[in-house]
Design a protein around this motif. Structure first.
Motif, mmCIF file in Angstrom:
data_model
loop_
_atom_site.group_PDB
_atom_site.id
_atom_site.type_symbol
_atom_site.label_atom_id
_atom_site.label_comp_id
_atom_site.label_asym_id
_atom_site.label_seq_id
_atom_site.Cartn_x
_atom_site.Cartn_y
_atom_site.Cartn_z
ATOM 1 N N ASN A 5 2.093 24.776 8.301
ATOM 2 C CA ASN A 5 0.897 24.336 8.989
ATOM 3 C C ASN A 5 0.380 22.987 8.547
ATOM 4 O OD1 ASN A 5 -1.873 25.500 10.409
ATOM 5 N ND2 ASN A 5 0.023 26.600 10.823
ATOM 6 N N ILE A 6 0.724 22.578 7.321
ATOM 7 C CA ILE A 6 0.199 21.323 6.789
ATOM 8 C C ILE A 6 1.370 20.413 6.469
ATOM 9 C CG2 ILE A 6 -1.211 20.281 4.986
ATOM 10 C CD1 ILE A 6 -2.435 23.082 4.601
ATOM 11 N N ARG A 7 1.423 19.290 7.160
ATOM 12 C CA ARG A 7 2.590 18.424 7.021
ATOM 13 C C ARG A 7 2.803 17.985 5.573
ATOM 14 N NH1 ARG A 7 1.977 12.907 9.488
ATOM 15 N NH2 ARG A 7 1.294 12.608 7.356
ATOM 16 N N ASP A 8 1.706 17.624 4.904
ATOM 17 C CA ASP A 8 1.833 17.145 3.533
ATOM 18 C C ASP A 8 2.327 18.235 2.589
ATOM 19 O OD1 ASP A 8 1.039 14.774 4.462
ATOM 20 O OD2 ASP A 8 -0.838 14.653 3.354
ATOM 21 N N MET A 9 1.927 19.456 2.874
ATOM 22 C CA MET A 9 2.387 20.568 2.034
ATOM 23 C C MET A 9 3.878 20.778 2.238
ATOM 24 S SD MET A 9 1.121 22.614 -0.189
ATOM 25 C CE MET A 9 1.495 24.164 -1.011
ATOM 26 N N ARG A 10 4.307 20.578 3.484
ATOM 27 C CA ARG A 10 5.725 20.747 3.805
ATOM 28 C C ARG A 10 6.585 19.787 2.987
ATOM 29 N NH1 ARG A 10 5.282 21.517 9.156
ATOM 30 N NH2 ARG A 10 5.417 19.360 9.800
ATOM 31 N N ILE A 46 0.850 -1.192 0.000
ATOM 32 C CA ILE A 46 0.000 0.000 0.000
ATOM 33 C C ILE A 46 0.880 1.235 0.000
ATOM 34 C CG2 ILE A 46 -1.659 1.273 1.400
ATOM 35 C CD1 ILE A 46 -2.562 -1.710 2.216
ATOM 36 N N GLU A 47 0.613 2.139 -0.914
ATOM 37 C CA GLU A 47 1.476 3.312 -1.061
ATOM 38 C C GLU A 47 0.874 4.473 -0.280
ATOM 39 O OE1 GLU A 47 2.211 3.927 -5.264
ATOM 40 O OE2 GLU A 47 2.430 1.777 -5.593
ATOM 41 N N ASN A 48 1.347 4.648 0.943
ATOM 42 C CA ASN A 48 0.760 5.720 1.750
ATOM 43 C C ASN A 48 1.819 6.685 2.279
ATOM 44 O OD1 ASN A 48 1.994 4.107 3.538
ATOM 45 N ND2 ASN A 48 0.164 3.534 4.686
ATOM 46 N N HIS A 49 2.991 6.680 1.627
ATOM 47 C CA HIS A 49 4.081 7.487 2.145
ATOM 48 C C HIS A 49 4.228 8.814 1.412
ATOM 49 C CE1 HIS A 49 5.233 4.704 -0.992
ATOM 50 N NE2 HIS A 49 5.920 5.720 -1.459
ATOM 51 N N GLU A 50 3.338 9.108 0.457
ATOM 52 C CA GLU A 50 3.433 10.396 -0.213
ATOM 53 C C GLU A 50 2.261 11.286 0.211
ATOM 54 O OE1 GLU A 50 5.476 11.050 -3.978
ATOM 55 O OE2 GLU A 50 4.946 8.981 -4.428
ATOM 56 N N PRO A 51 2.408 12.601 0.000
ATOM 57 C CA PRO A 51 1.411 13.517 0.538
ATOM 58 C C PRO A 51 0.008 13.381 -0.073
ATOM 59 C CG PRO A 51 3.347 14.719 -0.259
ATOM 60 C CD PRO A 51 3.522 13.293 -0.633
ATOM 61 N N PHE A 52 -0.959 13.778 0.671
ATOM 62 C CA PHE A 52 -2.332 14.083 0.253
ATOM 63 C C PHE A 52 -3.219 12.931 -0.193
ATOM 64 C CE2 PHE A 52 -0.196 18.244 -0.328
ATOM 65 C CZ PHE A 52 -0.882 18.897 0.678
ATOM 66 N N TYR A 53 -2.677 11.906 -0.863
ATOM 67 C CA TYR A 53 -3.569 10.780 -1.167
ATOM 68 C C TYR A 53 -2.838 9.454 -1.085
ATOM 69 C CZ TYR A 53 -1.654 11.315 -5.919
ATOM 70 O OH TYR A 53 -0.816 11.429 -6.993
ATOM 71 N N THR A 66 -13.053 3.373 -7.770
ATOM 72 C CA THR A 66 -12.936 2.475 -6.618
ATOM 73 C C THR A 66 -12.214 3.167 -5.471
ATOM 74 O OG1 THR A 66 -10.763 1.625 -7.192
ATOM 75 C CG2 THR A 66 -12.633 0.584 -8.248
ATOM 76 N N GLY A 67 -11.909 2.421 -4.453
ATOM 77 C CA GLY A 67 -11.177 2.976 -3.322
ATOM 78 C C GLY A 67 -9.668 2.918 -3.506
ATOM 79 N N ALA A 68 -9.207 2.612 -4.723
ATOM 80 C CA ALA A 68 -7.770 2.481 -4.946
ATOM 81 C C ALA A 68 -7.035 3.779 -4.642
ATOM 82 C CB ALA A 68 -7.498 2.041 -6.375
ATOM 83 N N LEU A 69 -7.628 4.891 -5.047
ATOM 84 C CA LEU A 69 -7.027 6.181 -4.732
ATOM 85 C C LEU A 69 -7.933 6.879 -3.734
ATOM 86 C CD1 LEU A 69 -6.076 7.373 -8.342
ATOM 87 C CD2 LEU A 69 -4.673 6.130 -6.694
ATOM 88 N N SER A 70 -7.370 7.321 -2.622
ATOM 89 C CA SER A 70 -8.217 7.987 -1.648
ATOM 90 C C SER A 70 -7.492 9.140 -0.998
ATOM 91 C CB SER A 70 -8.699 6.987 -0.591
ATOM 92 O OG SER A 70 -7.579 6.404 0.035
ATOM 93 N N GLU A 71 -8.270 10.183 -0.755
ATOM 94 C CA GLU A 71 -7.743 11.406 -0.160
ATOM 95 C C GLU A 71 -7.455 11.135 1.311
ATOM 96 O OE1 GLU A 71 -10.403 14.583 -1.086
ATOM 97 O OE2 GLU A 71 -9.650 15.857 0.523
ATOM 98 N N LYS A 72 -6.210 11.366 1.730
ATOM 99 C CA LYS A 72 -5.861 11.082 3.129
ATOM 100 C C LYS A 72 -6.795 11.802 4.091
ATOM 101 C CE LYS A 72 -0.864 10.651 2.488
ATOM 102 N NZ LYS A 72 -0.271 9.397 2.942
ATOM 103 N N GLY A 73 -7.017 13.085 3.831
ATOM 104 C CA GLY A 73 -7.772 13.913 4.763
ATOM 105 C C GLY A 73 -9.230 13.516 4.875
#
Ligand code: SF4
Ligand code: SF4
Ligand code: SF4
Ligand code: FES
Ligand code: FES
Lengths: 152, 774
Positions: free
Chosen positions: B694-699, B156-163, B225-232
Motif C-alpha cells: 500500500n505504501i510505495r516507500d515501504m515497498r 538533491i537526494e530525493n530518490h530514497e524512501p520517506f525523507y 533546517t529544511g535540509a532533511l524533510s519528511e516526504k509525506g
C-alpha cells in the motif's frame, strides 16, 4: 575479492578489535593495498563493529587516506595560496574535465590519478603541477595536453 | 550552587551546562547545534558567552557551571560576534529570503510558490515558519550578509524512501549524525571530508538503505533546517494541533503524537517536543501511519454485489442486505474472521453480536494457526519490555529487527553497548547485528537439530560446536538471561518442534522470554473471545458446513472459498478475487477511540483524532445498525456501552489445535540445491492490507515477492539487482526479481511474501537458481 579478504585478514592478525585501532588499521590497509576500498571498509566494519559510515567519516577526515586506486601516473595540482592566485583551481577544473574524473579519482584506463595539494614548495613557479616526480611550473590550460602526452 | 547570569543570581544543579542553566531560568542564549538528547558538541559557536575569570569566549553548551560563576550572555561584543558567526553560516545557506525587505508581504501573498524541486530561499523551503535558523536570524536581527555568498550545488537526494535530503541547506550542526549514532545507535551517516568539502551521508556513495538506515526519522525530527524533510509532510506546513495516541502497527503500541491540520492527519511523531525528540519509533509508527489513514485506497462507501456486478449502495440498503443474509442463515453455519488489529471494544462488540445474536462459535482469525498458538503459548513466561533492562545475557532467536520493534532493538543495542553479551541466532542481519557478541547461523536445513544441540549442551558438557559452547557458557554464568523470539519462527515448517525445545532450554536455564508480535491486539482477541483455530474453520468450510463468512478487517483467503455469501467489513476494500457479496466500510485507528492489550494483559487506550473518510462508520455502529435490522436482542454496541464491559484483568485462552504429524521432508542444501531459501511472511500487515503493498516507500525497504540475495553470491553468479531468476526446489519452481542486499548471508536467499501459505515447502527450503534468460 578473495585476495582482498586474505590480505585484510592477515592485517587484522596484528590488531585487537578495539575500535581505537581504527587509524593504525587504515594506515596498514592503505600501505598494503594502495588505497582504501569499500570492500576493505566493509571488512574493517565487521572486525571493529563500527559501521562503514563511521569508518569512512574518520578516514576521509585525514588527507593521508585515499579511496581510489592509483593510476600508472599521479597528477598533483597545487592549490596552495600562490598557485591559487595564479589559477591553480582553474587548472584543476581543466584536468577534471579533460580526464573526466574528479579530484581523488583515477581514470577508467588506470592511466592517471588526480589529486590536489596545499603547497609544493616552489611558489615562484606558480601555478605548479607535479606528474609523478616531475615538476611543471608556469602551467597553463593550453599546455595541458602536450604535458600529459609522454606519460603512457 | 549559585551562579550569576546577566546580573541575575540563580541556583542551579551541579554538573549542568551554562546553556541548560540559562534555559531553566528562561534566559535565552542563541544556539543551533546543541540538543536535549545529545551530548554537547560546540559546533555552531552561537552560544558563546563571557565568564568572569575565563579567557576568551567559551561556548555555553559545552561549559559546565561552577560555583559563584559570573556569566554574561548578551554583551554588545557577544551579540556582534554572534552576528558575524551567523553571517558566516548564512553565506553558505540559501538566504535571500532571510534578509529580504519584502519578507512579510511575501509570506502572506505568495503561498503557492513553494512546491519546487530545489530550495533557493525560505519561501521555497519545507521548513518555512518552523525553522530554528530563521528564529536565530530574527533574534539577532540580521539584515545583510557581508561575506561572499556561495551555493554548494550539491545534488538533491530525493530518490530514497520517506525523507528527502538537500544538503545545500545544511548548517553542519551534526545533530542528524549524532542522533543516529548516540540515540538510535545506528551510525548510518557521518560527517565526511573536512572544511569546505564536508558532506553528510554514508560511506562512499552507498545508499541509506544499504548503510542500514532504519528510516526511523530521528534525524529528520532534530534537523534545525529544511535540509532533511519528511516526504509525506513536506508541504504540509505547521500543524494545527498535536494529539497523543498510540501506534497500532505492532503489539508494542508505542506512544505517539498525531499531527493534525484542518481535521486531517498530516504526520506522526514520537512524544515530546516535536523538534527535540529523536524518539523510539520504527518507520511504521513514524512514517507509515499517515500514509495508511490517508490512503486513497480506503473503502469509503458500502458496496453490494448485484447480478450485474459490484455497485455502491446506501447504508440503509447495505444494512437491509446484511440483515437478510444473516436472518436467512443458521448461526451454526456462519464463520467469522476477526483482524488482530481490532480494538478491545470492537472485539467485545463482535463477541456479543456473533455469539449472542447470530449464535455462532466459529470465530477465528487468519493468523490463528497451530504455529502461532505454539508461539504465543510461550507468553506465560513472557516479560515486559522494561525488564530487558535487568537482563545480563540476551539471546535473540530469528528476530528480524529491520524496520520493526524499534524500542526493543534499541534496548538490545543499548544493553550490548554497555557490555551485556548479546547472541543473535538466525540468518538475518538487522540493526542489532553489529552489537552481537556473536551471530550464530543454525546449520542450514538442520535448525531443529541445532536447538537440540543447545539443549543437550546445557544438560551435559559435550562435543557441540565452539559457538554453541560459548553460548551455553555465557547463559550458564548469567543470572538473568533473556530469550527474545521473532515471529519468523512461526513460518518455519518445524516451528512447533523448535518452540518446544526452546521452552525446554528456557526451563533448564531459568531464562525469561520476550515474544515479539506484529499484531497490535492479538492478546486482546485471545483474551476476550473463545476462538477456534484457522485449521478447524478451514476444515468446516471444505466440508461445506459453512454458508456465510463474515470477515472483519482480515484477509484469510487467496481465492473465494466455497460458501454462499461473504460479508467483508474493513477500512480497506476486500480483494477482488473474493467476490464479496457485501463490503462495509469501517473506521480505523485515528477515527475511533479504543484500547489494545499488551502481552502482560495491560490495557492501553487511545482517542479518535479525526473522522472516517466518505461514509465509513465505526464497527460498533455497524453492529448496532444490523442488530436493529434483525431485531433479536436489545444490546447497545456503542463505544460507551461496550467499554464498561471490558474486564480489568485480561487472560488469554488458546483455541484447541489438532496437530498433524509433519509430512514435509526437511533436508539441508546439497550439490543440486545448494542455496537455502528462507520464506518470511511479511509482518507489516494492518487489517487486510500489507504496508509494502500500500505504501510505495515501504515497498522499497520491505519488498514482497522478490528474492533477496547476498552481494558476494550475486557477484559470483553474475546476477544484478533487478535481474529476474528461476528459483527451483525439487518440487516447485517460480520466477522472481532479485534484490541484492547485505541483510542475508552468503548461500541463503530470503523471500518475503504476503500470502498466508508459502510456495516452497518445507521452509527453509534447499533450492538452486539460474538466470531467467539462460
Ligand atoms: S532515519 Fe534513523 S537510522 Fe536513518 S539516518 Fe536518520 S536517524 Fe539514522
Ligand atoms: S542535515 Fe540538518 S541536522 Fe544534519 S547537520 Fe545538516 S542542518 Fe544539522
Ligand atoms: S515499534 Fe511497533 S508500536 Fe512502535 S512504532 Fe513501530 S510498529 Fe508502532
Ligand atoms: S602554492 Fe603552489 S607551490 Fe606553493
Ligand atoms: S549551541 Fe553551543 S556551539 Fe552550537
Amino acid at each position: 575479492m578473495e585476495d582482498l579478504n586474505i590480505k585484510i585478514k592477515e592485517i587484522f592478525r596484528n590488531f585487537s578489535n578495539d575500535p581505537g585501532n581504527l587509524i593504525p588499521i587504515l594506515q596498514k590497509v592503505q600501505k598494503e593495498l594502495g588505497y582504501i576500498s569499500l570492500p576493505a571498509i566493509e571488512e574493517i566494519s565487521c572486525f571493529l563493529k563500527l559501521t562503514e559510515s563511521e569508518i569512512y567519516g574518520v578516514a576521509s577526515f585525514y588527507s593521508q587516506f585515499r579511496f581510489n586506486p592509483r593510476g600508472r601516473h599521479s597528477i598533483t595540482v597545487c592549490l596552495g595560496t600562490a598557485c591559487h592566485v595564479r589559477g591553480g583551481s582553474i587548472l584543476m577544473e581543466a584536468f577534471e574535465r579533460d580526464l573526466e574524473i574528479k579530484t581523488g579519482e583515477c581514470t577508467l584506463d588506470k592511466r592517471f590519478d588526480l589529486d590536489g595539494v596545499a603547497c609544493l614548495g616552489c611558489c615562484a613557479l606558480a601555478p605548479v603541477v607535479k606528474i609523478d616526480n616531475d615538476i611543471y611550473g608556469n602551467m597553463s590550460v593550453i599546455k595541458l595536453k602536450e604535458t600529459l602526452e609522454p606519460y603512457e | 550552587m549559585k551562579v550569576t547570569i546577566d546580573n541575575q543570581e540563580i541556583y542551579v544543579k551541579e554538573g549542568i551546562t551554562i546553556l541548560d542553566a540559562a534555559q531553566e531560568h528562561n534566559i535565552y542564549i542563541p544556539h543551533l547545534c546543541s540538543h536535549l538528547e545529545l551530548s554537547p558538541y560546540g559546533g555552531c559557536r552561537l552560544c558563546i558567552i563571557e565568564v568572569e575569570g575565563m579567557k576568551g569566549y567559551p561556548t555555553a553548551c559545552t561549559t559546565k557551571v561552577e560555583d559563584k560563576m559570573v556569566i554574561r550572555t548578551h554583551t554588545k561584543t557577544l551579540q556582534q560576534m554572534r552576528r558575524e558567526i551567523l553571517q558566516l553560516i548564512l553565506s553558505e545557506h540559501p538566504s535571500a529570503c532571510l534578509i529580504c525587505d519584502e519578507q512579510e508581504e511575501c509570506s502572506s501573498f505568495q503561498q503557492t510558490i513553494r512546491k519546487v524541486g530545489a530550495t533557493t530561499g525560505c519561501r521555497w523551503c519545507p521548513k518555512d515558519g518552523d525553522c530554528e535558523l530563521q528564529k536565530v536570524v530574527d533574534y539577532l536581527e540580521i539584515d545583510k550578509i557581508t561575506f561572499p555568498v556561495y551555493y554548494r550545488q550539491l545534488p538533491i537526494e530525493n530518490h530514497e524512501p520517506f525523507y528527502d535530503r538537500d544538503y545545500n541547506l545544511c548548517i553542519y550542526c551534526a545533530r542528524c549524525v549524532r542522533i543516529c549514532e548516540e540515540h538510535r545507535k545506528s551510525s548510518v551517516i557521518s560527517l565526511r571530508q573536512r572544511g569546505r568539502f564536508s558532506t553528510i551521508g554514508p560511506a562512499f556513495n552507498m545508499s541509506h538503505i544499504d548503510a542500514g538506515c532504519e528510516f526511523c526519522g530521528a534525524c529528520v525530527s532534530v534537523c534545525p533546517t529544511g535540509a532533511l524533510s519528511e516526504k509525506g509532510r513536506k508541504w504540509g506546513g505547521i500543524p494545527d494541533s498535536y494529539n497523543a495516541s498510540i501506534c497500532p502497527l505492532c503489539d508494542l503500541n508505542c506512544d505517539i503524537q498525531v499531527l493534525m491540520k484542518k481535521g486531517k492527519v498530516i504526520g506522526t511523531l514520537p512524544p515530546g517536543d516535536p523538534h527535540q525528540s529523536g524518539g523510539e519509533l520504527c518507520v511504521k509508527g513514524r512514517f507509515c501511519l499517515t500514509h495508511i489513514i490517508n490512503s486513497p485506497d480506503r473503502l469509503k462507501e458500502p458496496e453490494y454485489l448485484f447480478d450485474e456486478g459490484i455497485g455502491i449502495v446506501s447504508w440503509d440498503e447495505a444494512v437491509k442486505q446484511a440483515g437478510k443474509m444473516l436472518k436467512d442463515v443458521n448461526g451454526k453455519r456462519v464463520a467469522v474472521y476477526l483482524s488482530p488489529n481490532l480494538t478491545l471494544e470492537e472485539i467485545l462488540a463482535a463477541k456479543l453480536f456473533f455469539k449472542d445474536i447470530i449464535n455462532t462459535s466459529n470465530i477465528t482469525s487468519s493468523i490463528l494457526n497451530s504455529n502461532l498458538i505454539s508461539y504465543i503459548s510461550l507468553s506465560e513466561e513472557s516479560i515486559s519490555l522494561k525488564e530487558i533492562e535487568k537482563s545480563d545475557c540476551i539471546i535473540s532467536v530469528f528476530l528480524n529487527g529491520n524496520y520493526n520493534y524499534a524500542p526493543l532493538t534499541l534496548s538490545i543495542k543499548q544493553k550490548a553497548e554497555k557490555g551485556t553479551p548479546y547472541f543473535q541466532i538466525g540468518w538475518i542481519k538487522d540493526t542489532t547485528s553489529r552489537y552481537a557478541y556473536q551471530q550464530i547461523i543454525p546449520f542450514p536445513g538442520r535448525e531443529k537439530t541445532f536447538f537440540n544441540k543447545i539443549a543437550q549442551s546445557i544438560e551435559n558438557a559435550d562435543n557441540s560446536s565452539p559457538e554453541i559452547k560459548e553460548l551455553v557458557k555465557k547463559i550458564k554464568i548469567s543470572s538473568n538471561p533473556i530469550f527474545i523470539l521473532g515471529p519468523d519462527i512461526m513460518g518455519l515448517t518445524e516451528a512447533d518442534g523448535i518452540l518446544k525445545i526452546i521452552k525446554k532450554i528456557i526451563t533448564l536455564t531459568g531464562s525469561k522470554i520476550f515474544l515479539t508480535n506484529p499484531y497490535s491486539n492479538l492478546i486482546g482477541l485471545l483474551s476476550l473471545i473463545d476462538t477456534k483455530s484457522n485449521e478447524e474453520i478451514n476444515e468446516l468450510i471444505s466440508q461445506k458446513k459453512i454458508d456465510l463468512l463474515y470477515i472483519i478487517g482480515d484477509n484469510p483467503f487467496q481465492k473465494r472459498p466455497p460458501v454462499n455469501s461473504i460479508i467483508c467489513q474493513s477500512p480497506f476494500p476486500a480483494p477482488d478475487y473474493l467476490n464479496a457479496d457485501l463490503a462495509l466500510p469501517s473506521a480505523m485507528w485515528g477515527e475511533i477511540s479504543g484500547s489494545f492489550a499488551d502481552i502482560k494483559g495491560n490495557i492501553k487506550k487511545f482517542k479518535a483524532v479525526t473522522n472516517p473518510p466518505g461514509k465509513a462508520i465505526q464497527n460498533n455502529e455497524i453492529f448496532d445498525r444490523i442488530n436493529k435490522e434483525i431485531g433479536k436482542k436489545d444490546i447497545k454496541f456503542t463505544y460507551k456501552g461496550i467499554s464498561k464491559l471490558i474486564p480489568k484483568k485480561l487472560e488469554m485462552r488458546f483455541p484447541f489445535v489438532k496437530r498433524k504429524p509433519l509430512k514435509a521432508k526437511i533436508s539441508p542444501p546439497n550439490t543440486s540445491f545448494p542455496l537455502l531459501l528462507i520464506q518470511e511472511k511479511n509482518p507489516h500487515i494492518f487489517y487486510n492490507i500489507s504496508l509494502s503493498n500500500n505504501i510505495r516507500d515501504m515497498r522499497e525497504i520491505v519488498t514482497e515477492d522478490a528474492i533477496i540475495m547476498n552481494p558476494t553470491d550475486a557477484l559470483k553468479m553474475e546476477i544484478q539487482n533487478g535481474d529476474s531468476i528461476f528459483v527451483k526446489s525439487d518440487i516447485y519452481e517460480k520466477i522472481y526479481p532479485i534484490i541484492v542486499r547485505k541483510i542475508i548471508p552468503q548461500n541463503f536467499l530470503l523471500l518475503i511474501t504476503s500470502s498466508r501459505t508459502f510456495d516452497f515447502n518445507p521452509n527453509p527450503c534447499p533450492v538452486h537458481i539460474r538466470r531467467n534468460n539462460v
